[in-house]
Each structure stands twice: as structure tokens, then as C-alpha cells.
Design an enzyme around this catalytic site. Structure first.
Site, PDB file in Angstrom:
ATOM      1  N   THR B  11       0.819  -1.219   0.000  1.00  0.00           N
ATOM      2  CA  THR B  11       0.000   0.000   0.000  1.00  0.00           C
ATOM      3  C   THR B  11       0.855   1.274   0.000  1.00  0.00           C
ATOM      4  O   THR B  11       0.653   2.169  -0.829  1.00  0.00           O
ATOM      5  CB  THR B  11      -0.927  -0.010   1.236  1.00  0.00           C
ATOM      6  OG1 THR B  11      -1.770  -1.158   1.142  1.00  0.00           O
ATOM      7  CG2 THR B  11      -1.780   1.244   1.291  1.00  0.00           C
ATOM      8  N   CYS B 139      -0.141   6.874   9.778  1.00  0.00           N
ATOM      9  CA  CYS B 139      -1.137   7.736   9.122  1.00  0.00           C
ATOM     10  C   CYS B 139      -1.902   8.578  10.136  1.00  0.00           C
ATOM     11  O   CYS B 139      -2.043   9.795   9.968  1.00  0.00           O
ATOM     12  CB  CYS B 139      -2.088   6.903   8.275  1.00  0.00           C
ATOM     13  SG  CYS B 139      -2.750   5.440   9.102  1.00  0.00           S
ATOM     14  N   HIS B 219      -9.896   6.918   7.871  1.00  0.00           N
ATOM     15  CA  HIS B 219     -10.082   7.133   9.307  1.00  0.00           C
ATOM     16  C   HIS B 219     -10.828   8.452   9.512  1.00  0.00           C
ATOM     17  O   HIS B 219     -10.866   9.310   8.619  1.00  0.00           O
ATOM     18  CB  HIS B 219      -8.737   7.295  10.022  1.00  0.00           C
ATOM     19  CG  HIS B 219      -7.734   6.205   9.810  1.00  0.00           C
ATOM     20  ND1 HIS B 219      -7.950   4.908  10.185  1.00  0.00           N
ATOM     21  CD2 HIS B 219      -6.483   6.235   9.299  1.00  0.00           C
ATOM     22  CE1 HIS B 219      -6.867   4.189   9.915  1.00  0.00           C
ATOM     23  NE2 HIS B 219      -5.960   4.967   9.367  1.00  0.00           N
ATOM     24  N   GLN B 300      -5.768   6.797   4.897  1.00  0.00           N
ATOM     25  CA  GLN B 300      -4.660   6.030   5.468  1.00  0.00           C
ATOM     26  C   GLN B 300      -3.651   5.543   4.448  1.00  0.00           C
ATOM     27  O   GLN B 300      -2.481   5.345   4.759  1.00  0.00           O
ATOM     28  CB  GLN B 300      -5.209   4.837   6.261  1.00  0.00           C
ATOM     29  CG  GLN B 300      -5.754   3.671   5.432  1.00  0.00           C
ATOM     30  CD  GLN B 300      -7.157   3.901   4.898  1.00  0.00           C
ATOM     31  OE1 GLN B 300      -7.804   4.893   5.222  1.00  0.00           O
ATOM     32  NE2 GLN B 300      -7.636   2.987   4.065  1.00  0.00           N
TER      33      GLN B 300
END
Lengths: 340, 340
Positions: B11, B139, B219, B300
């Protein structure tokens, strides 16, 4: 013996009806229902009398559910009505309760103005004595008030800042979302919960923020309380442990997710896996000088049920707060202390 | 021209690699990957050189992905390594970076002790100048630090209380949960985020609570900041509006849910619908004397990408904070002000 009607037989109404059936001083006259769905069939099978709007009589009879009368008949036959109709509908029914001069208990989905007082049993039972119209505040506000009024027994609560993570829908609701999103509710500060707390505790400095999460089981609150004086963690834990309608869950059981809490309720064979108590994570209680922080879970479907039962007694001046809360708790199996 | 290796291509790694390809002062030597999955195939198609562990060479070649060398070869061929391996794995690679005397940037999943300094570009770029090992905080901590250091420009931040609602998994992660639960993370106070903020801003009085929700997109943070002095809401909004890497979203667009924010990013044709900026809901900014409350969303997958690019420049003393942040923002299309 008080004769009680329940107008509305959804998530809250069916639980309130079941609770009334367990009270030694109350009689359930019947419930009002607008559509002959599975809940109506199960109520009928349990022997509960079903009242329906005039225009729905045919629909119920065709479905095979006998109709005991209209909603007006139900109101007339009762001393008091618990209105558990959907948000805002209670206000539309109020003229009927007024017409027949019946007391009524409304839910938190109604505006505060619908009633003479907003109600939380642990906070203001005595103020509600004899009030004709009482509004039981919503599930989240009920949890906030129970917690705040309990911590207030240690030393005066001066300021509350809380974040509320709301469940998106109840388990049975298949048309609501979100499926995969966080939804600020609203994306402004404060959320309505602060105002709603102030409908019971006037002048408390409280600000709340709220967000909806894609889950159905329980809400969670993250609360920061500023107190007048410094406190010790043990005193906060002690008051939480000794207050009915609040239970603690120990970290040693490894049951922290709301899904695990509901599984605990299932394993304890609670009806409908209800958890009408505020569920505080004992390890989350954090004290720093005069600040208390803690996390708890709120079972939205059942937390207001005992409040409705107590509101009936307050409205009809049946007995004191202490006696009502005790009888409600005993009859419904509502605990204090550690859940397991 | 700095030669950069990216060890780990998940990611974060794939985004950092793409970002490096856009920097005028950096050259991507290649990326290290351990399994020949779809990400490896796409990297190969884009012309990125792929380095693999010795024991994985055969597996990659059989899959039809040419191998440029081992991970040691990659480290040797580079001036600096960005380690984007899974949580805790970076510490295991550190001896290799040390062996070849290469600087390295670690991620927030590593313990703070892995590096000489924990890093947030808007907070402590200058302190990181010349540091051999820099850790870009996670993050959530990156978002907290950006916000705190920005509000701190209005007047000194004295106290922070925040609730973090975490996404459960990234979109591509199919083996993680929860599906239907809120999961306190942890069910103790404070969460690690407060400690992580303190790894950058020492001595700040900060307490965080965190919960995981069943969503994959972003988030959200609910933050309460106590300032040294009273402030005006317009001054808070102004500093937020004028700080790069923070964007505001106006309530008038009716895009408040994280799913809607991601849809905005898709409609704006952002790569991978990334939102590396902290996304503040402008209507959520609430000021009461010396308290500021606000809500923001955190993507994130991408928020730490610009921090990694800046950390490379800080570690190698390429340029000042101001120049690095400007070039990173320009090259990656990172905005300030209103998103739309």
C-alpha cells in the site's frame, strides 16, 4: 395496578411491552401496530392484544390477526400510553392522548417540547413525579446521562467532551446504511446529544461530536469529563461498580469488541441478547488529576427500556425513584457491577 | 540526484515509488518485493526494476517477472532506502542498511527506537536534517501532528484530547475484519497515538482513544484542543485554509461521509483516488474560548507519502523544509485551501 398501552410495536415498543408484562404493579392493555408483519404475528401468538388504526383493521384481519380495537380504543382503555412510534410520529398522536386525558411517555426521537420534562431515571426521577407528559431521552443520551450523573456522585462534573460512534442501523433494518463509510452525524459541532443532555441537566458545559459507523450491534462513547476536584481512579471505578444500570467488563475476559459483548449477552441467555446496562470497559477508565476518560458501549435497542418503565411510575406517582428503579431492575434482570 | 530504493511494495511502497518517480531531484533505483502478485506485475509493466530476496528469484522468474537482483543489491545501488515493509519487519532489515552504510526511512509501524528521530514534515523537518534513520509516523499520527502543529501557529497548543475512529482494513485487504463490530483499539486509555505524537512533540499533554470501525475508506478524528489563549474561529479557519497538506471541505457540497470524500477524489481524477491531505470539515470547526474542536478525515493509504519524500530530503540534507514541502506538494498535486 396501572393499565398501560404501548403505541408502536417496533424495536423499542416490543421490548417495553415485554417489560410491562413483568412488572408487579402494571397491566399491559395491548399494543398498537400499523402493519401485520412478523412482529405482529409473534405478539398475537404471545397473547398480546393488538389495536390498529381504523383503516388497517381489514388488512390485519385478512392476515389472520384478530384486532382488539382501534388506537383510540386502546388509549381509552388505559391509564397511560407509552408512545414508541417512529421519530416525530409521537407528536402527531399527542392530541389523541390529550383528548382522552391520558398521561403519555414519549421517546427521544420526539422533540423535547412534546413533553413536560425529558427524563433519565438516575438523574431526575423526582422532577418527573406527576408530570403528564414525559420524554425518555434517546439511547445515546440515556447512556451519557447515566454516566455523567454517576460520576457526579464522586465529585461535581463541570465539563463533558464526548465522541459518539453510532451504529448505522439496528440488526433488523435492511434498508439503512452506510455499508462502507463513516458519516459525521452531523459534520458540525456540537451534535444534538449535548443539547439533549442539557434538556435534563441544565447548564452543564457539554460538547458532543458524533459519527455513524457501518455496524448494527451497539454504539460506543468516548468521554472526557472534567471534574471540580481531583479524584482517584479507584473512587471512579467504585461508583461505577456500585451503580445499577451500569456494568463493567473486565479486560481479562478478552471481550472488548461490541460483537463480543453481544456474544456474552447471548451466552448469558439474555432475552434478545439485550444489554440495557451501560457497558463500561474497566481498563479504559483513565484518571488524570480532575479529568476522567472512559469508553463504554451502548445497546441501542434496549437501554431505554428500564427508563420507560420508571417514567410510567414517575408520571403516575406510583412510588419513589429508589423503589421504582429497584423493582424495574429486579424484574428485568438488570445488573450492576461486573457483567461476568 | 539522489538514488532511492523502496523496500516493500504494498500500500505505502507503491505510492512512495510513484512519488519518487515524480521528484526532480530523485531517481528510483527499484523496488523490493517478496511475492509475484498483481502489484509486482503492474510495477514490471511500468518499467520499475524489481529486486527480490535470494530465495524468491526462482518464483519471480517462473511467474515471468525479470529480477534485477537481490535486496542487498538494491540497497548497495542506492543512496537511501525507504523501508515500507510490514509492521516490525523494517527493524529486521535495518542491519542490512547499516552493513552498507545507507540512510533509511522507516514507517510508523516500526517502534520509534528503530530510528534517530520520528518525523512529521510540518512539525520537525529541521530536527531531522542529516539524521541517518528517520521514522515517518503512522497515518493517524501524521494527521494529528499536521493538525496540531498548524493550530499551534494561531496560539500555543497546551492540551489535546482526541478520539480516533480507524478504518478496519485497506480496500485491498480481504482477510481482515471486523465485518460488523466496533473494536476498541485498545480498550485502555491512552491509545498509542498519544505516545507517538509525543515522539515528535515532546511534553505535549495529549490523550487519545481509538476504536476500529468496519469500513475501508478513511479514518476519522474528533479532536479537542485546548490553547494557551482565547482564539477566534476565523483565525483557526484561516490557518487551516492556508496550510499545505490540509484541505477543507465545505458543508455546502453535501460531501461529508468518507465514501463521498473518496468519490470526490475519484471525480477529481486523483491517482488511486488518493487524498494525502488532512480533510477538515469546515463546519465542524467549533471554538469556545480557548478550546478548538474539529473533525477531519484521514486517507490512510496516502497521507504519509509526502512525508516520506520530505524525509528523504531531510536525511540527505538536500534542501530546506520550505523548499522540500513545496516541491513535494507541486510534484504530487497536494493542495491547500478548499478541495472544491
Amino acid at each position: 395496578m396501572i393499565s398501560v398501552a404501548v403505541n408502536g410495536y417496533g424495536t423499542i415498543g416490543k421490548r417495553v411491552a415485554d417489560a410491562i408484562l413483568k412488572q408487579p404493579d402494571m397491566r399491559l392493555v395491548g399494543v398498537a401496530k400499523t402493519s401485520p408483519n412478523y412482529e405482529a404475528f409473534i405478539a398475537h401468538r404471545k397473547g398480546i392484544k393488538i389495536y390498529v388504526p381504523q383503516q388497517s383493521i381489514k388488512k390485519f384481519e385478512e392476515a389472520g390477526i384478530p384486532v382488539a380495537g382501534t388506537i383510540e380504543d386502546l388509549v381509552k382503555a388505559s391509564d397511560i400510553v407509552v408512545d414508541t412510534t417512529p421519530n416525530g410520529v409521537g407528536a402527531q398522536y399527542k392530541p389523541i392522548y390529550q383528548q382522552f386525558q391520558r398521561n403519555a411517555i414519549f421517546q427521544g426521537g420526539e422533540k423535547a417540547e412534546v413533553a413536560d420534562i425529558s427524563f433519565s431515571a438516575l438523574c431526575n426521577y423526582d422532577e418527573a413525579l406527576g408530570k403528564k407528559y414525559i420524554r425518555v431521552v434517546s439511547c445515546n443520551t440515556t447512556a451519557l446521562l447515566r454516566t455523567i450523573c454517576t460520576i457526579n456522585k464522586v465529585t461535581k462534573v463541570e465539563k463533558v467532551r464526548a465522541t459518539i460512534v453510532r451504529r448505522a442501523a439496528d440488526q433488523k433494518e435492511v434498508k439503512k446504511g452506510p455499508i462502507n463509510s463513516l458519516v459525521p452525524d452531523p459534520a458540525t459541532v456540537p451534535s444534538h446529544h449535548a443539547k439533549d443532555v442539557n434538556s435534563v441537566i441544565k447548564n452543564l458545559d457539554i460538547v458532543t461530536m458524533a459519527v455513524i459507523a457501518p455496524t448494527t450491534l451497539m454504539h460506543m462513547h468516548f468521554i472526557n469529563i472534567t471534574l471540580k476536584d481531583k479524584v482517584e481512579k479507584k473512587d471512579v471505578l467504585s461508583v461505577l461498580e456500585n451503580t445499577p444500570r451500569i456494568v463493567l467488563i473486565s479486560s481479562k475476559y478478552d471481550a472488548e469488541a461490541t460483537a463480543e459483548l453481544v456474544e456474552v449477552a447471548r451466552d448469558l441467555k439474555r432475552e434478545r441478547n439485550d444489554i440495557p446496562e451501560v457497558m463500561v470497559f474497566d481498563d479504559s477508565v483513565y484518571v488524570k488529576d480532575n479529568e476522567v476518560m472512559l469508553m463504554y458501549a451502548v445497546h441501542q435497542e434496549s437501554i431505554v427500556v428500564p427508563e420507560n418503565v420508571d417514567a410510567i411510575r414517575a408520571s403516575t406517582r406510583l412510588m419513589s425513584a429508589e423503589d421504582s428503579i429497584r423493582i424495574t431492575n429486579e424484574s428485568l434482570g438488570i445488573l450492576k457491577g461486573y457483567l461476568i
